[in-house]
Design an enzyme around this catalytic site. Structure first.
Site, PDB file in Angstrom:
ATOM      1  N   GLU A 197       0.837  -1.209   0.000  1.00  0.00           N
ATOM      2  CA  GLU A 197       0.000   0.000   0.000  1.00  0.00           C
ATOM      3  C   GLU A 197       0.869   1.257   0.000  1.00  0.00           C
ATOM      4  O   GLU A 197       0.570   2.221  -0.700  1.00  0.00           O
ATOM      5  CB  GLU A 197      -0.949  -0.028   1.208  1.00  0.00           C
ATOM      6  N   GLU A 214      -3.513  -9.825   3.680  1.00  0.00           N
ATOM      7  CA  GLU A 214      -4.303  -9.543   4.900  1.00  0.00           C
ATOM      8  C   GLU A 214      -5.354 -10.616   5.198  1.00  0.00           C
ATOM      9  O   GLU A 214      -5.599 -10.928   6.360  1.00  0.00           O
ATOM     10  CB  GLU A 214      -4.978  -8.171   4.783  1.00  0.00           C
TER      11      GLU A 214
HETATM   12  N1  3HC Z   1       4.348  -7.472  11.954  1.00  0.00           N
HETATM   13  C1  3HC Z   1       4.991  -7.832  13.080  1.00  0.00           C
HETATM   14  N2  3HC Z   1       5.925  -8.811  13.111  1.00  0.00           N
HETATM   15  C2  3HC Z   1       6.195  -9.423  11.946  1.00  0.00           C
HETATM   16  C3  3HC Z   1       5.552  -9.098  10.740  1.00  0.00           C
HETATM   17  C4  3HC Z   1       4.591  -8.041  10.778  1.00  0.00           C
HETATM   18  N3  3HC Z   1       3.981  -7.627   9.686  1.00  0.00           N
HETATM   19  N4  3HC Z   1       6.026  -9.889   9.771  1.00  0.00           N
HETATM   20  C5  3HC Z   1       6.941 -10.689  10.354  1.00  0.00           C
HETATM   21  N5  3HC Z   1       7.045 -10.409  11.660  1.00  0.00           N
HETATM   22  C6  3HC Z   1       7.957 -11.020  12.631  1.00  0.00           C
HETATM   23  C7  3HC Z   1       7.696 -12.492  12.830  1.00  0.00           C
HETATM   24  O1  3HC Z   1       6.718 -12.704  13.820  1.00  0.00           O
HETATM   25  C8  3HC Z   1       9.057 -12.983  13.231  1.00  0.00           C
HETATM   26  O2  3HC Z   1       9.233 -12.665  14.599  1.00  0.00           O
HETATM   27  P1  3HC Z   1      10.096 -13.630  15.556  1.00  0.00           P
HETATM   28  O3  3HC Z   1      11.447 -13.709  14.947  1.00  0.00           O
HETATM   29  O4  3HC Z   1      10.020 -12.950  16.872  1.00  0.00           O
HETATM   30  O5  3HC Z   1       9.368 -14.955  15.542  1.00  0.00           O
HETATM   31  C9  3HC Z   1      10.020 -12.101  12.436  1.00  0.00           C
HETATM   32  O6  3HC Z   1       9.259 -10.937  12.079  1.00  0.00           O
HETATM   33  C10 3HC Z   1      10.554 -12.746  11.172  1.00  0.00           C
HETATM   34  O7  3HC Z   1       9.439 -13.230  10.416  1.00  0.00           O
HETATM   35  P2  3HC Z   1       9.463 -14.674   9.728  1.00  0.00           P
HETATM   36  O8  3HC Z   1      10.020 -15.675  10.674  1.00  0.00           O
HETATM   37  O9  3HC Z   1       8.096 -14.898   9.197  1.00  0.00           O
HETATM   38  O10 3HC Z   1      10.514 -14.408   8.566  1.00  0.00           O
HETATM   39  P3  3HC Z   1      10.521 -14.971   7.089  1.00  0.00           P
HETATM   40  O11 3HC Z   1      11.734 -14.419   6.479  1.00  0.00           O
HETATM   41  O12 3HC Z   1      10.272 -16.430   7.078  1.00  0.00           O
HETATM   42  O13 3HC Z   1       9.244 -14.292   6.372  1.00  0.00           O
HETATM   43  C11 3HC Z   1       7.760 -12.533   5.705  1.00  0.00           C
HETATM   44  C12 3HC Z   1       9.180 -12.918   6.177  1.00  0.00           C
HETATM   45  C13 3HC Z   1       7.482 -13.152   4.341  1.00  0.00           C
HETATM   46  C14 3HC Z   1       7.680 -11.041   5.635  1.00  0.00           C
HETATM   47  C15 3HC Z   1       6.737 -13.082   6.724  1.00  0.00           C
HETATM   48  O14 3HC Z   1       7.138 -12.722   8.017  1.00  0.00           O
HETATM   49  C16 3HC Z   1       5.341 -12.582   6.542  1.00  0.00           C
HETATM   50  O15 3HC Z   1       4.624 -13.069   5.688  1.00  0.00           O
HETATM   51  N6  3HC Z   1       4.922 -11.608   7.361  1.00  0.00           N
HETATM   52  C17 3HC Z   1       3.576 -11.140   7.382  1.00  0.00           C
HETATM   53  C18 3HC Z   1       3.286 -10.224   6.240  1.00  0.00           C
HETATM   54  C19 3HC Z   1       1.879  -9.727   6.321  1.00  0.00           C
HETATM   55  O16 3HC Z   1       0.951 -10.436   6.596  1.00  0.00           O
HETATM   56  N7  3HC Z   1       1.708  -8.420   6.062  1.00  0.00           N
HETATM   57  C20 3HC Z   1       0.439  -7.806   6.146  1.00  0.00           C
HETATM   58  C21 3HC Z   1       0.228  -7.286   7.525  1.00  0.00           C
HETATM   59  S1  3HC Z   1      -1.411  -6.647   7.751  1.00  0.00           S
HETATM   60  C22 3HC Z   1      -1.359  -5.130   6.999  1.00  0.00           C
HETATM   61  O17 3HC Z   1      -0.370  -4.747   6.439  1.00  0.00           O
HETATM   62  C23 3HC Z   1      -2.599  -4.316   7.097  1.00  0.00           C
HETATM   63  C24 3HC Z   1      -2.558  -3.125   6.249  1.00  0.00           C
HETATM   64  O18 3HC Z   1      -3.364  -3.333   5.112  1.00  0.00           O
HETATM   65  C25 3HC Z   1      -3.022  -1.896   6.955  1.00  0.00           C
END
Ligand code: 3HC
Length: 708
Positions: free
Chosen positions: A110, A130
């Site tokens: 976004e 999301e």
């Molecule tokens: N917020 C907070 N913490 C997050 C995060 C996020 N968006 N994404 C990852 N983390 C944290 C994980 O919990 C993890 O924490 P830990 O080491 O304490 O366990 C650390 O960051 C590393 O994450 P991964 O172990 O998952 O690392 P990978 O390299 O395997 O993957 C990634 C990276 C592909 C970015 C994966 O973490 C992921 O898919 N994250 C979520 C992405 C997501 O869903 N984004 C949308 C959020 S909702 C949003 O944006 C709403 C908006 O429209 C307003």
């Protein structure tokens, strides 16, 4: 300026760098830092254009998911609201180039779309995931994405939640240019090219929004697909509605519609459950007594003993991860059958587009079928997947002890047997561990990793780490009968059979649980797995049953008649040659007769009672497991049930579900069942204790971290 956002310059080009490791989430301070940078840039006459980039391994991976819980619990009114920051970026008089590497997910995409241009490294990913958290994009993603990528792609990305590669994003118009080599340099060069030219605002670009005639079938098909593929989930439907708003309302009104839908989803039980699962998926990898720095054993060569359904599947798991693997059987016919099954399995994957032919050819080359232990001396890890029988397993482990090199991991795929006893057949119990796969092993994500008394920390850490490489979610469990998953499944299935014996129809039981969200009803699962499996185990353990305790008989009686389920064409249901199920009135007649003979009264049973009986049976056993320490945390049980037993992700797993219902309510119902049905329903002490204290299973997580 916030520490999380840095502003530097390079000869008239401003560089805004987000530094919020590990994934540059939009935590408090990041949106504020971006807004401040944009303001400064616009006040600085020496700046012609700006680049916004992520420091470290990625662009912005989205909103900070930890903040959502604070918002819904009222502890945080929300940081500077992201949509407003995005409008400020878009309104910037100096064009902003977004430089994407790693992942631009959710709020990250976004942010990127509010820029005037986007450049990206090939192979990076963009997405609106999301819905996987039970919410929808909340910072105009559903309004800007259709304006860049068109309606069909936007609907698919927002409702399906799967990311796409930047190569495809470039074709769709989300990314303006792919940059090979140094991204920052390329982005700065791009910024110089466009500096001084008019800067397009995504929100003003309406040319891809389509006509009502073009869009109607896209939305109808998407709604239908979401109903089927994301059954029971509210967010995908909300995401479609929000994208539809982009086609019917102005940008501003569409944003308002999106925000209302976003808030409805954010405050729903579904999103709380799915966020719990997101963090749970990561939490299970953390074992309190095994430090992160524990030395891992390199697993570069593997071997599997057994080429049956499980052995073949496990062999494919290793091959799919690029690890060369030996697959051993005792006779040529069984080995050939095993290899044929693997080939067929791969052919189907190619036909379904899951793998390319080239990928499959390469994987097949990694598999070496064998009738001897030759080559096992080079294996770093051996997985035994022979028939379930202690004598046979001990014999195999004795042989492995002789042929395998020191330090090799010796794993058993047993689903019920005692790992310590298996380990006792070797001179190195510290290297022995259980790795319990779920059928089909090459598809199901769950891997129960069973810790024996002597299993070393290095072996556990290696298996936990390897599970990720193998595409699995590894969950560490203790060594009790049935481990965690099957131990809980037993009372769940038992109750489903009791309900049929008490007068509920087979279909009524299955559909109540299917409607609750389970992937399949328990009786249909029995038919699929083979009713004879449980029947044989029960016969073997009959001597352990307490006299006078009710035993589920109908399933076993069906087995006595040769009705083993799908494989014999009949079980709880009848099956045609394509294994399509139909109801079998004969089963109802038979069960009624058996129940009458056993003095079981027939009655009307509501779907609510069916769900409570089956799901609370899971919860009550889960509470015992937790208290006994065979699972580290309630969330570990949840992750097991979601990934291995088809428990609906939007209910967060059985323990989370019980917490959400309220443990007092669950406990009272369990007590009621105990009064009606006797001691099988004796409440687990932990359930009683937490219910009386007004606590949750999640609270218990924080106090107890010991494993068995
Ligand atoms: N917020 C907070 N913490 C997050 C995060 C996020 N968006 N994404 C990852 N983390 C944290 C994980 O919990 C993890 O924490 P830990 O080491 O304490 O366990 C650390 O960051 C590393 O994450 P991964 O172990 O998952 O690392 P990978 O390299 O395997 O993957 C990634 C990276 C592909 C970015 C994966 O973490 C992921 O898919 N994250 C979520 C992405 C997501 O869903 N984004 C949308 C959020 S909702 C949003 O944006 C709403 C908006 O429209 C307003």
């Amino acid at each position: 300026m916030s520490d999380l956002v840095q502003l530097t310059t390079d000869n008239g080009i401003a560089i805004i760098t987000i530094n919020n490791p590990p994934v540059n989430a939009l935590s408090p301070g990041v949106p504020e830092g971006i807004a401040e940078s944009i303001e400064k840039i616009n006040q600085d006459p020496s700046i012609q254009a700006a680049v916004l980039i992520g420091g470290g391994r990625t662009f912005i991976a989205g909103a900070d998911i930890k903040e959502f819980g604070k918002i819904t619990s009222g502890k945080n009114a929300g940081t500077l609201d992201l949509p407003t920051v995005l409008l400020r970026i878009e309104d910037s008089r100096k064009p902003v180039v977004m430089a994407i590497h790693g992942t631009a997910f959710g709020g990250g995409l976004e942010v990127a779309m509010a820029g005037h241009y986007r450049v990206a490294t090939p192979g990076a990913q963009v997405g609106q995931p999301e819905v996987k958290l039970g919410i929808i994009p909340g910072a105009a993603g559903t309004q800007r994405l259709p304006r860049l990528a068109g309606i069909a792609a936007a609907v698919e990305m927002c409702a399906g939640g799967n990311p796409i590669k930047t190569e495809e994003a470039a074709k769709l118009g989300i990314v303006d240019r792919l940059i090979e080599g140094d991204l920052l340099k390329g982005a700065i060069a791009f910024a110089r090219e466009i500096a001084g030219k008019s800067a397009p605002k995504t929100r003003d670009r309406n040319e891809k929004l389509g006509t009502p005639e073009q869009n109607a079938p896209i939305f109808a098909a998407a709604r239908d697909a979401a109903r089927k593929k994301q059954r029971g989930m509210m967010a995908p439907q909300a995401a479609i509605e929000a994208v539809e708003a982009a086609t019917k309302q102005s940008f501003e009104e569409g944003c308002k519609t999106e925000r209302e839908l976003f808030m409805d989803c954010l405050f729903s039980d579904q999103s709380k459950a799915m966020i719990h699962v997101f963090f749970g998926d990561r939490e299970v990898a953390k074992i309190p007594d095994i430090p992160k720095e524990t030395q891992l054993i390199p697993v570069n060569r593997a071997a599997v003993v057994g080429a049956g359904t499980m052995g073949g599947g496990i062999t494919m798991v290793f091959a799919n991860a690029g690890i060369p693997v030996l697959m051993k059987e005792t006779d040529q016919a069984a080995l050939d059958r095993g290899m044929n099954n693997i080939r067929k399995n791969y052919e189907t994957s190619v036909k379904r587009g899951r793998f390319t032919q080239q990928f499959v050819d390469e994987r097949l080359k990694l598999i070496t079928p064998t009738l001897t232990y030759d080559g096992f001396e080079n294996a770093d890890m051996v997985t035994e997947a022979a028939f379930e029988g202690m004598a046979l397993k001990k014999q195999i482990f004795g042989e492995l002890d002789r042929v395998c090199k020191p330090g090799a991991i010796l794993a058993s795929n047993t689903s019920t047997l005692n790992i310590d006893e298996i380990a006792s057949a070797t001179s190195r119990p510290q290297n022995v561990i259980g790795t319990h796969y779920f059928s089909p092993a090459n598809v199901m994500r769950l891997l129960e990793i069973v810790r024996g008394k002597a299993t070393s920390k290095e072996v556990i850490a290696t298996c936990m780490n390897l599970s990720k490489k193998l595409g699995k979610v590894g969950v560490l469990v203790g060594n009790c009968r049935g481990f965690v998953g099957n131990r809980m499944f037993h009372p769940y299935v038992r109750e489903s059979v009791f309900l049929v014996e008490e007068g509920a129809s087979v279909e009524a039981v299955d559909s109540a649980l299917y409607d609750f969200g389970m992937a399949m009803g328990p009786l249909a699962v029995g038919d699929l797995a083979g009713l004879d499996v449980g029947w044989r185990i029960r016969k073997e353990y009959r001597h352990l049953e307490k006299p006078g305790i009710r035993v589920a008989m109908a399933g076993d009686n069906l087995c006595e008649m040769g009705r083993y389920g799908q494989k014999t064409g009949a079980g709880w249901y009848k099956y045609d040659e394509n294994r399509r199920a139909t109801n079998d009135p004969e089963v109802a007649t038979l069960v009624k007769k058996w129940a009458t003979e056993a003095g079981i009264k027939q009655r009307q049973i509501s779907p609510e009672e069916i769900v409570d009986r089956c799901v609370y049976a899971l919860v009550n056993e889960g509470a015992r497991i937790l208290e006994e320490g065979y699972a580290l945390r309630a969330v570990d049980i949840d992750i097991i049930y979601i990934n291995g037993y088809g428990f609906p992700v939007y209910r967060g797993g059985p323990m989370w579900y019980a917490d959400a219902v309220g443990l007092k309510k669950v406990y009272d119902r369990v007590r009621e069942f105990e009064q009606q049905h006797g001691e099988l329903w004796e409440p687990a002490p932990l359930l009683k204790q937490l219910a009386e204290q007004g606590k949750t299973f999640a609270d218990f997580n924080k106090q107890h971290t010991a494993t068995a």
